[in-house]
Design a protein around this motif. Structure first.
Motif, PDB file in Angstrom:
ATOM      1  N   GLN A 108      18.613 -48.640 -40.996  1.00 46.69           N
ATOM      2  CA  GLN A 108      20.029 -48.620 -40.628  1.00 46.69           C
ATOM      3  C   GLN A 108      20.630 -47.399 -40.854  1.00 46.69           C
ATOM      4  N   ALA A 109      20.222 -46.395 -41.682  1.00 43.88           N
ATOM      5  CA  ALA A 109      20.688 -45.042 -41.644  1.00 43.88           C
ATOM      6  C   ALA A 109      20.210 -44.184 -40.608  1.00 43.88           C
ATOM      7  N   PHE A 110      19.323 -44.250 -40.088  1.00 42.00           N
ATOM      8  CA  PHE A 110      18.541 -43.740 -38.850  1.00 42.00           C
ATOM      9  C   PHE A 110      19.617 -44.247 -37.588  1.00 42.00           C
ATOM     10  N   GLN A 111      19.735 -45.712 -37.490  1.00 42.33           N
ATOM     11  CA  GLN A 111      20.492 -46.002 -36.326  1.00 42.33           C
ATOM     12  C   GLN A 111      21.898 -45.492 -36.235  1.00 42.33           C
ATOM     13  N   LYS A 112      22.548 -45.429 -37.670  1.00 43.30           N
ATOM     14  CA  LYS A 112      23.800 -44.660 -37.443  1.00 43.30           C
ATOM     15  C   LYS A 112      23.777 -43.231 -37.237  1.00 43.30           C
ATOM     16  N   GLY A 113      22.709 -42.739 -37.510  1.00 39.49           N
ATOM     17  CA  GLY A 113      22.572 -41.476 -37.229  1.00 39.49           C
ATOM     18  C   GLY A 113      22.430 -41.145 -35.727  1.00 39.49           C
ATOM     19  N   LEU A 114      21.610 -42.259 -34.969  1.00 38.30           N
ATOM     20  CA  LEU A 114      21.539 -42.064 -33.735  1.00 38.30           C
ATOM     21  C   LEU A 114      22.805 -42.199 -32.922  1.00 38.30           C
ATOM     22  N   GLU A 115      23.506 -43.192 -33.295  1.00 35.83           N
ATOM     23  CA  GLU A 115      24.835 -43.169 -32.884  1.00 35.83           C
ATOM     24  C   GLU A 115      25.623 -42.175 -32.405  1.00 35.83           C
ATOM     25  N   LEU A 116      25.831 -41.389 -33.730  1.00 38.97           N
ATOM     26  CA  LEU A 116      26.400 -40.045 -33.917  1.00 38.97           C
ATOM     27  C   LEU A 116      25.660 -39.101 -33.026  1.00 38.97           C
ATOM     28  N   ALA A 117      24.402 -38.876 -32.806  1.00 40.07           N
ATOM     29  CA  ALA A 117      23.589 -37.894 -32.168  1.00 40.07           C
ATOM     30  C   ALA A 117      23.804 -38.230 -30.784  1.00 40.07           C
ATOM     31  N   GLN A 118      24.209 -39.564 -30.213  1.00 38.16           N
ATOM     32  CA  GLN A 118      24.643 -39.817 -28.927  1.00 38.16           C
ATOM     33  C   GLN A 118      25.701 -39.157 -28.426  1.00 38.16           C
ATOM     34  N   TYR A 135      14.896 -37.024 -31.701  1.00 41.17           N
ATOM     35  CA  TYR A 135      14.370 -37.269 -33.131  1.00 41.17           C
ATOM     36  C   TYR A 135      14.881 -38.468 -33.936  1.00 41.17           C
ATOM     37  N   PHE A 136      16.170 -38.940 -33.860  1.00 43.61           N
ATOM     38  CA  PHE A 136      16.584 -40.495 -34.471  1.00 43.61           C
ATOM     39  C   PHE A 136      15.810 -41.514 -33.590  1.00 43.61           C
ATOM     40  N   SER A 137      15.697 -41.485 -32.078  1.00 47.51           N
ATOM     41  CA  SER A 137      14.960 -42.416 -31.607  1.00 47.51           C
ATOM     42  C   SER A 137      13.501 -42.581 -32.017  1.00 47.51           C
ATOM     43  N   GLY A 138      12.887 -41.489 -32.457  1.00 46.63           N
ATOM     44  CA  GLY A 138      11.367 -41.405 -32.870  1.00 46.63           C
ATOM     45  C   GLY A 138      11.310 -41.844 -34.456  1.00 46.63           C
ATOM     46  N   GLN A 139      12.317 -41.633 -35.142  1.00 48.95           N
ATOM     47  CA  GLN A 139      12.272 -42.241 -36.403  1.00 48.95           C
ATOM     48  C   GLN A 139      12.489 -43.827 -36.533  1.00 48.95           C
ATOM     49  N   ILE A 140      13.460 -44.280 -35.538  1.00 47.55           N
ATOM     50  CA  ILE A 140      13.416 -45.701 -35.313  1.00 47.55           C
ATOM     51  C   ILE A 140      12.381 -46.204 -34.715  1.00 47.55           C
ATOM     52  N   GLN A 141      11.581 -45.680 -33.904  1.00 44.86           N
ATOM     53  CA  GLN A 141      10.471 -46.423 -33.301  1.00 44.86           C
ATOM     54  C   GLN A 141       9.331 -46.604 -34.535  1.00 44.86           C
ATOM     55  N   LYS A 142       9.214 -45.381 -35.363  1.00 38.72           N
ATOM     56  CA  LYS A 142       8.031 -45.510 -36.517  1.00 38.72           C
ATOM     57  C   LYS A 142       8.516 -46.551 -37.174  1.00 38.72           C
ATOM     58  N   LEU A 143      10.096 -46.755 -37.720  1.00 38.84           N
ATOM     59  CA  LEU A 143      10.098 -47.755 -38.683  1.00 38.84           C
ATOM     60  C   LEU A 143      10.008 -49.109 -38.095  1.00 38.84           C
ATOM     61  N   SER A 144      10.301 -49.071 -36.744  1.00 42.51           N
ATOM     62  CA  SER A 144      10.393 -50.711 -36.183  1.00 42.51           C
ATOM     63  C   SER A 144       8.804 -51.069 -36.308  1.00 42.51           C
ATOM     64  N   ARG A 145       7.985 -50.177 -36.289  1.00 46.03           N
ATOM     65  CA  ARG A 145       6.556 -50.603 -36.347  1.00 46.03           C
ATOM     66  C   ARG A 145       5.969 -51.175 -37.609  1.00 46.03           C
ATOM     67  N   GLN A 146       6.662 -50.497 -38.618  1.00 47.96           N
ATOM     68  CA  GLN A 146       6.523 -50.816 -39.975  1.00 47.96           C
ATOM     69  C   GLN A 146       7.206 -51.975 -40.735  1.00 47.96           C
ATOM     70  N   ILE A 147       8.261 -52.444 -40.084  1.00 43.89           N
ATOM     71  CA  ILE A 147       8.940 -53.528 -40.602  1.00 43.89           C
ATOM     72  C   ILE A 147       8.734 -54.851 -39.804  1.00 43.89           C
ATOM     73  N   PRO A 148       8.150 -55.941 -40.728  1.00 46.88           N
ATOM     74  CA  PRO A 148       7.984 -57.084 -40.193  1.00 46.88           C
ATOM     75  C   PRO A 148       8.938 -57.803 -39.340  1.00 46.88           C
ATOM     76  N   GLN A 149       8.624 -58.335 -38.218  1.00 43.63           N
ATOM     77  CA  GLN A 149       9.724 -58.775 -37.454  1.00 43.63           C
ATOM     78  C   GLN A 149      10.079 -60.267 -37.872  1.00 43.63           C
TER      79      GLN A 149
END
Length: 411
Positions: free
Chosen positions: A379-389, A397-411
């Motif tokens: 959630q924090a990195f998604q808010k960071g990405l909005e500001l980065a855009q 950087y923020f997109s990469g962090q979100i991709q890593k986390l998305s693979r670790q969080i169960p869907q």
């Protein structure tokens, strides 16, 4: 027969010429090369601007003659300045050297003032020979002044300033010190302050923080004794700067606390947050050897935040919070750091500091990652990405962090 005689004569002649050349070489002493060309300030040729030759007449110029000469020399200075502005540096200094040669006929004080003025330009233009000529002339005047029965304090002070202008700090301090001794004997407090300030400035200009601090401490004592609150504040501010630059945190804290007391008495919150931040930073530096002082760093950062928030200095408040967060994290107090980070988000929003807000979300995301709180980190990195855009900065950087986390969080 003819050929043999011709050869004999030629050989004899060659031997005689060789012997002569060797004799000349043996008798002629080698001339040492000139290391430095003669100073253009010591040229003694008559100058048409002089109404007569005072050296030959053994009579100084009259007041009227001096006034007329000074007018002409001011014109030379203007001409030299114009040439320099036009890019003709060589021509400019030729004119200035002529001016300086003639200024001596107006008295030592005016000559020294002119030497300092031209010397400052020479130093700025990296004209080392010219700086050397002027310094040598200043030393000659200093030597002459020393031989006089009476001390000319105005001349000594002018020499001090001129030495400053040609970047000769030791000579400058020597001159000012002589003046300082004299004015103290005369009990002239105003002049004493003036000379102490000049000496302190010389030391400070050459980054000799220890000696500069000693002089400003003297000035501070004088101001405090006189009840001069304006200069007391100014000297405390200068000492705080000097001790910070000189990496003397303990001395800096003592001065900064005195400043804080003054600002509090004046009900002046504007200066306090930055001052409390500086005190906290100095305590943090001292805590490397004495960890017990770390609490003092916390206290001052908290005070900086509180004062800044109350006076709506949100940028300063953000700086103080960031200091607190860094300290919390260094002590493994991640929960406290996260709480302070949430307040930092609000502070950066109030300050309209979108870059700072983006970095705050990044910081929050990293701390949640440390605690394996992946949904909160995402959630924090998604808010960071909005500001980065919006800022068009660090989007990858923020997109990469979100991709890593998305693979670790169960869907």
């Amino acid at each position: 027969m003819f050929k043999r005689l011709s050869v004999t004569i030629t050989a004899t002649t060659a031997l005689w010429l060789l012997a002569a050349s060797l004799t000349m070489a043996a008798t002629k002493k080698p001339q040492p090369p000139d290391e430095f060309p003669p100073s253009p300030l010591e040229i003694t040729a008559p100058d048409p601007l002089l109404p007569r030759n005072p050296d030959k007449d053994k009579q100084p110029l009259s007041v009227i003659e001096q006034q007329q000469l000074e007018t002409e020399l001011d014109k030379l200075n203007q001409q030299a300045t114009a040439k320099l502005q036009a890019g003709d540096e060589l021509g400019a200094f030729d004119i200035w050297n002529r001016e300086l040669r003639l200024r001596r006929y107006l008295g030592s004080l005016k000559e020294v003032q002119a030497l300092g003025r031209v010397g400052a330009v020479a130093y700025q233009k990296s004209n080392r020979p010219e700086v050397q000529y002027i310094t040598q002339r200043l030393q000659a005047i200093q030597k002459q002044a020393k031989s006089q029965k009476t001390t000319d304090l105005d001349l000594l002070q002018a020499l001090g300033l001129a030495y400053q202008q040609v970047r000769s700090p030791q000579n400058a301090v020597e001159m000012y010190q002589q003046v300082l001794t004299a004015v103290r004997q005369q009990q002239n407090p105003a002049k004493e302050v003036e000379i102490l300030q000049a000496i302190a400035q010389v030391h400070l200009s050459w980054f000799d923080y220890s000696k500069a601090a000693d002089r400003y401490q003297e000035l501070l004592q004088l101001a405090t004794a006189r009840g001069d609150s304006v200069n007391e504040l100014a000297y405390l501010q200068r000492l705080a700067y000097i001790y910070e630059q000189g990496k003397q945190p303990q001395q800096a804290i003592e001065i900064q606390n005195r400043l804080a007391e003054i600002y509090q008495r004046q009900n002046n919150p504007t200066q306090l947050p930055a001052l409390k931040l500086a005190i906290g930073s100095d305590y943090e530096s001292l805590a490397k050897k004495n960890p017990n002082l770390l609490q003092e760093a916390f206290n001052n950062y908290q005070q900086a935040y509180t004062i800044a928030w109350q006076s709506q200095q949100y940028v300063r408040a953000g700086e103080a919070l960031q200091k607190l967060i860094t300290l919390y994290r260094s002590q493994g107090q991640i929960q406290e750091a996260l709480q302070a980070s949430e307040i930092l988000v609000q502070t950066q929003q109030l300050a309209s500091n979108f870059y700072g807000l983006m970095k705050a979300y990044d910081q929050i995301g990293k701390m949640h990652l440390e605690r394996k709180n992946y949904p909160q980190a995402l959630q924090a990195f998604q808010k960071g990405l909005e500001l980065a855009q919006q800022l068009k900065y660090e989007e990858d950087y923020f997109s990469g962090q979100i991709q890593k986390l998305s693979r670790q969080i169960p869907q």
